[in-house]
Scaffold this motif. Structure first.
Motif, PDB file in Angstrom:
ATOM      1  N   ILE B 222       0.849  -1.193   0.000  1.00  0.00           N
ATOM      2  CA  ILE B 222       0.000   0.000   0.000  1.00  0.00           C
ATOM      3  C   ILE B 222       0.881   1.238   0.000  1.00  0.00           C
ATOM      4  N   LEU B 223       1.968   1.187   0.793  1.00  0.00           N
ATOM      5  CA  LEU B 223       2.904   2.317   0.842  1.00  0.00           C
ATOM      6  C   LEU B 223       3.476   2.611  -0.541  1.00  0.00           C
ATOM      7  N   ALA B 224       3.970   1.562  -1.211  1.00  0.00           N
ATOM      8  CA  ALA B 224       4.568   1.767  -2.539  1.00  0.00           C
ATOM      9  C   ALA B 224       3.554   2.390  -3.488  1.00  0.00           C
ATOM     10  N   GLY B 225       2.314   1.945  -3.382  1.00  0.00           N
ATOM     11  CA  GLY B 225       1.271   2.503  -4.232  1.00  0.00           C
ATOM     12  C   GLY B 225       1.047   3.979  -3.963  1.00  0.00           C
ATOM     13  N   SER B 226       1.044   4.362  -2.691  1.00  0.00           N
ATOM     14  CA  SER B 226       0.738   5.764  -2.447  1.00  0.00           C
ATOM     15  C   SER B 226       1.950   6.658  -2.695  1.00  0.00           C
ATOM     16  N   VAL B 227       3.160   6.117  -2.499  1.00  0.00           N
ATOM     17  CA  VAL B 227       4.344   6.894  -2.879  1.00  0.00           C
ATOM     18  C   VAL B 227       4.290   7.191  -4.375  1.00  0.00           C
TER      19      VAL B 227
END
Lengths: 173, 628, 121
Positions: B222-227
């Protein structure tokens, strides 16, 4: 017994949800404003293209039918619908109100000189502000209204042969 | 050539899957105490072959084998090597293959690492997992085959959507898939457990590490997606409550609830059926998310090429899964006596679950609601950020308070509360909130509560951390994740309230001033790159107060394969804040539309999320150490 | 004594809050509007022809003294509910707004009943 009801309702709920998904899959879901037909356009204040006159709702009430056409010289599809607009101009019961959208005056004039001028009246919407009042989200778009300023139909994209026949039928009735 | 190899390997895998199921049933019938070596070997083969199959597809992308339609549609010979490889899973078919790989590898590892658990339970879990594998293999082979050929063979590929050519997005799918595809293994295990009545503490022990793995990776995914969304989509936000984002968040809520209630099952042998529901729910939500995203039923920022037949297949598969598990569950469900005291750790974990389910329901409802209105009333509605913010944010405050108090309690029955301490912490939080307002600027009442409760959680977690250093409490992973969660909410709250956003039009050479800032459009130039052309602007940012003087270089990129225009933000990241500029041309004008943003604490939002997931990995490490 | 201190802080806190007045924020409105011709972008985030026009119109209406709600209503009338990201509370969207809270309350009740049953034993 109570438990059975709970179980049954859970299963029915799941069937309902899956059923909706299934119908949703087969439904075409592209947005347009065609379902806003039947609305009355109340506030109309359009600057006239060449003089300082303001075109108002009162002006449009005089016509049996009005086709309001949003166009610009920089818009490709507008060229495609232009011949049909010229033909529509021959209809007696129909007045054409062109709204020149976010355009340079000279370019617009040149466009009409090259392709012909189908409009009975021409307005100008330099910043595009007035287009919102008519629910426009991309040009070309045209709106067919009657004497009472109620929207009969919206045409999104260039007016086609079919649309032409449709309009002809309505205004001749 | 590569296409044939790939197809053959897929068929071999189907055969292996079938034979695993066959031998498993044989094994169940026989009275052997152990799972036969044969099954282990087939599982090993299965994993090996599917990996080779994936490597084949990667090879096809690397050598640009355009006889394969998938490579032709998603790659280009001039694309940088890294994106050729990541392009493999950047499309529907390839990512589905990745999906099958994770199903298969998890199946093998689960079998391998649970040797001390009951045989029948393991066998049934294996069978269920292989049914899932077969389901997806058939889907892959007959509907979304990544190895399909195209004739005549094109000379050049169409290229990967440039917006996807990005390092964060390259690692995003694998991370996310380990998360939510990984949850399949406890779906299978839950069914295995229901079938064999292998319940209670032992069941909890057999799946807890798998829940931890999937949860930690899901968090990172999820982090990679929002970055990626932050610096690629060009509007400076990191979360838009878009259906695709929601699809990754839904299993996360279920996993987080499971992660917590599993502790109750392991320690106190309670909540077994609730844990089962969560196990089943997590994977069902993962598949539902995939259905919503891939079938094109929803409007979203992310466009996968849509094809209704895909939707139908996934929907049928999903319904079978749901009905099978619901019926089995109804069949096995027994009312059990619970031994819960209102003031105990168990209760607080239930409260955690209560909130998680609330978030889950809200997000799920918001995501699918437009489908319902359209089907049932022919009404098109949009459910976006303001809905979620209005419904969820006030409830977060309560959640944070419970989250601060909960871990202080004991199992079974809590004997005393340190009310004095709690009051002191609350006072401290209010004081900190007050000083922020006093020193910088005020914000809404709601934000006040958010900041206060987040600080409350941070302080109480810090006190816990201090205690754990002294007493060597084994709970440091939990404290780490909770602390990081407190910081996450705090930084999001501050970021939201202290962001500065300006939208204006500038011509070359012009200057715009507001507050303490001035922005000057210094220069614009055209430059050629390997696979795109770029219009690069130079903007000088001045802050009169702080002597800040920096230049940012936003770009408008023109890609040719496929022909696309993207707007690249230029971001200057700092410890306290990011400066963010995007520029876009205005048609028929010399002006450029400039969007300038000051975003405080962006880095700390990312770091907080990393630490949340780090807590999960740390717990995993502790568990592994305990076992050996 | 301690409670007094806390109450003091809380009052102090809210006084500061109340001192701020909120005006109609154009950016907030633009963020709540869907850019109809874009892929899942808000008007604020888009630079398309349509978004530019809407930006001008919204700013005009704010200058005319229109409230946030009046602006949304105007746009909904012209473009349908699809244009706003926050569905208005009406018959169709009733379930959307009510159900989450219903779920929250019933979850609380379930937990409460759970604990009560135990206390009776």
């Amino acid at each position: 017994m109570q438990k059975k009801i709970i179980k049954l309702s859970i299963i029915l709920l799941i069937i309902f949800i899956i059923g909706v998904f299934f119908i949703g899959l087969n439904k075409n879901s592209i947005y347009d404003t065609k379902n806003l037909v039947g609305q009355k356009i109340t506030k109309i204040e359009l600057e006239h293209f060449s003089d300082n006159r303001i075109i108002t709702a009162g002006d449009l009430r005089k016509n049996n039918f009005t086709l309001i056409n949003f166009w610009a010289s920089w818009c490709g599809p507008c060229r495609a619908e232009h011949p049909i607009l010229l033909k529509l101009n021959e209809e007696k019961n129909l007045e054409l109100l062109g709204v020149n959208f976010k355009d340079k005056k000279n370019n617009a004039l040149e466009f009409l000189k090259d392709l012909g001028d189908p409009y009975d009246d021409l307005a100008r919407d330099e910043l595009g502000k007035h287009s919102i009042n008519f629910g426009i989200y991309g040009i070309p778009e045209s709106i067919l209204i009657n004497k009472d300023l109620v929207i009969i139909k919206k045409f999104i994209g260039p007016i086609s042969k079919n649309d032409y026949n449709y309009i002809k039928n309505i205004v001749r009735q | 050539m590569l296409s044939d190899i790939g197809n053959t390997l897929l068929i071999i895998n189907i055969l292996l899957g079938i034979s695993i199921i066959y031998f498993s049933f044989q094994n169940l019938k026989s009275n052997e105490i152990l799972i036969s070596e044969k099954i282990y070997h087939i599982c090993l083969f299965q994993s090996t072959f599917i990996i080779i199959c994936f490597l084949t597809l990667i090879t096809a992308f690397i050598v640009s084998d355009f006889s394969i339609i998938n490579v032709y549609q998603n790659s280009h010979s001039l694309k940088p090597f890294f994106y050729k490889v990541s392009g493999t899973w950047g499309n529907h078919e390839g990512s589905l293959l990745l999906w099958v790989i994770i199903l298969t590898i998890f199946s093998f590892l689960f079998l391998l690492y649970n040797k001390h658990h009951q045989k029948n339970y393991r066998i049934y879990s294996l069978i269920i997992q292989n049914i899932l594998i077969l389901g997806f293999l058939f889907f892959l082979l007959f509907n979304s085959n990544p190895f399909s050929k195209v004739l005549p063979i094109p000379k050049e590929g169409l290229g990967l959507n440039p917006i996807l050519q990005d390092p964060a997005l390259a690692i995003h799918p694998p991370l996310l898939y380990i998360g939510f595809v990984g949850s399949s293994i406890y779906f299978s295990a839950a069914i295995g457990s229901l079938l064999t009545n292998y319940s209670g503490k032992l069941f909890a022990r057999s799946i807890k590490n798998w829940v931890l793995i999937s949860w930690s990776f899901q968090t990172l995914g999820i982090l990679a997606g929002s970055v990626w969304a932050y610096y690629e989509l060009g509007w400076g936000g990191f979360w838009f409550w878009d259906p695709v984002e929601n699809a990754s968040l839904l299993p996360w809520f279920a996993m987080s609830a499971l992660l917590h209630s599993l502790i109750v099952l392991e320690k106190r042998n309670l909540l077994y059926f609730w844990v089962i529901i969560l196990c089943l729910l997590t994977f069902i939500l993962s598949v539902t998310g995939t259905f919503l995203v891939r079938s094109g039923i929803l409007n979203s920022v992310h466009t996968f090429a849509n094809d209704p037949s895909r939707g139908i297949y996934i929907l049928i598969f999903l319904s079978l899964m749901i009905f099978a598990s619901v019926l089995l569950f109804f069949n096995k469900f027994k009312e059990t006596n619970y031994n819960l005291n209102s003031n105990s750790k168990e209760t607080f974990i239930l409260i955690n679950n209560w909130f998680m389910i609330f978030y889950l329901i809200t997000v799920l409802l918001g995501t699918v609601y437009p489908i319902f209105t359209e089907v049932l009333t022919d009404h098109k509605v949009s459910v976006g950020p303001p809905f979620y913010n209005t419904v969820i944010i006030p409830i977060v405050i309560l959640f944070l308070l419970f989250m601060s108090v909960g871990p202080q309690t004991q199992w079974i029955k809590n004997k005393f509360y340190n009310i004095n301490l709690l009051l002191k912490i609350l006072m401290g939080s209010i004081l900190i909130n007050f000083s922020i307002i006093y020193l910088f600027k005020g914000y809404s009442l709601l934000s006040n509560f958010i900041v206060i409760s987040a600080v409350f959680l941070v302080i109480s977690s810090l006190i816990d951390l201090y205690k754990s250093f002294n007493k060597l409490k084994k709970d440091s992973p939990r404290i780490l994740s909770h602390l990081a969660f407190g910081f996450l909410i705090l930084f999001i709250g501050l970021n939201y309230n202290f962001s500065l956003e300006k939208d204006f039009n500038l011509k070359l050479g012009e200057k715009k001033s507001f507050e303490n800032y001035s922005i000057e459009f210094k220069d614009i130039r055209l430059q050629d790159f390997e696979n795109y052309k770029a219009v690069i602007g130079e903007f000088k940012i001045n802050n009169f107060k702080k002597n800040l003087d920096q230049s940012l270089y936003p770009e408008i990129r023109i890609y040719e394969n496929p022909s696309t225009i993207t707007y690249e933000a230029s971001i200057r990241s700092g410890i306290l804040k990011d400066y963010y500029i995007t520029m876009s041309n205005i048609d028929r004008s010399d002006y450029y539309n400039i969007k300038f943003q000051k975003k405080p604490f962006m880095i700390w939002i990312w770091i907080s999320v990393i630490f949340i997931s780090l807590g999960g990995f740390l717990r995993l490490y502790q568990n592994a150490k305990k076992n050996y | 004594m301690k409670t007094k201190v806390i109450i003091f802080f809380i009052i102090l806190n809210f006084n500061v809050v109340n001192a701020i007045t909120f005006s109609v924020d154009s950016n907030k409105i633009l963020k709540n509007l869907r850019c109809l011709i874009c892929q899942g972008q808000s008007v604020a985030d888009s630079n398309s022809e349509f978004a530019q026009t809407i930006k001008i119109v919204v700013k005009d209406q704010i200058n005319d003294g229109k409230s946030e709600k009046e602006i949304y209503d105007f746009l909904i009338e012209k473009y349908g509910e699809w244009i706003v990201y926050k569905p208005p509370l009406n018959k169709v969207n009733f379930v959307l707004w009510i159900f989450p809270y219903l779920a929250l309350i019933s979850g609380g009740v379930i937990i409460f009943l759970f604990l009560k049953k135990r206390d009776n034993h």
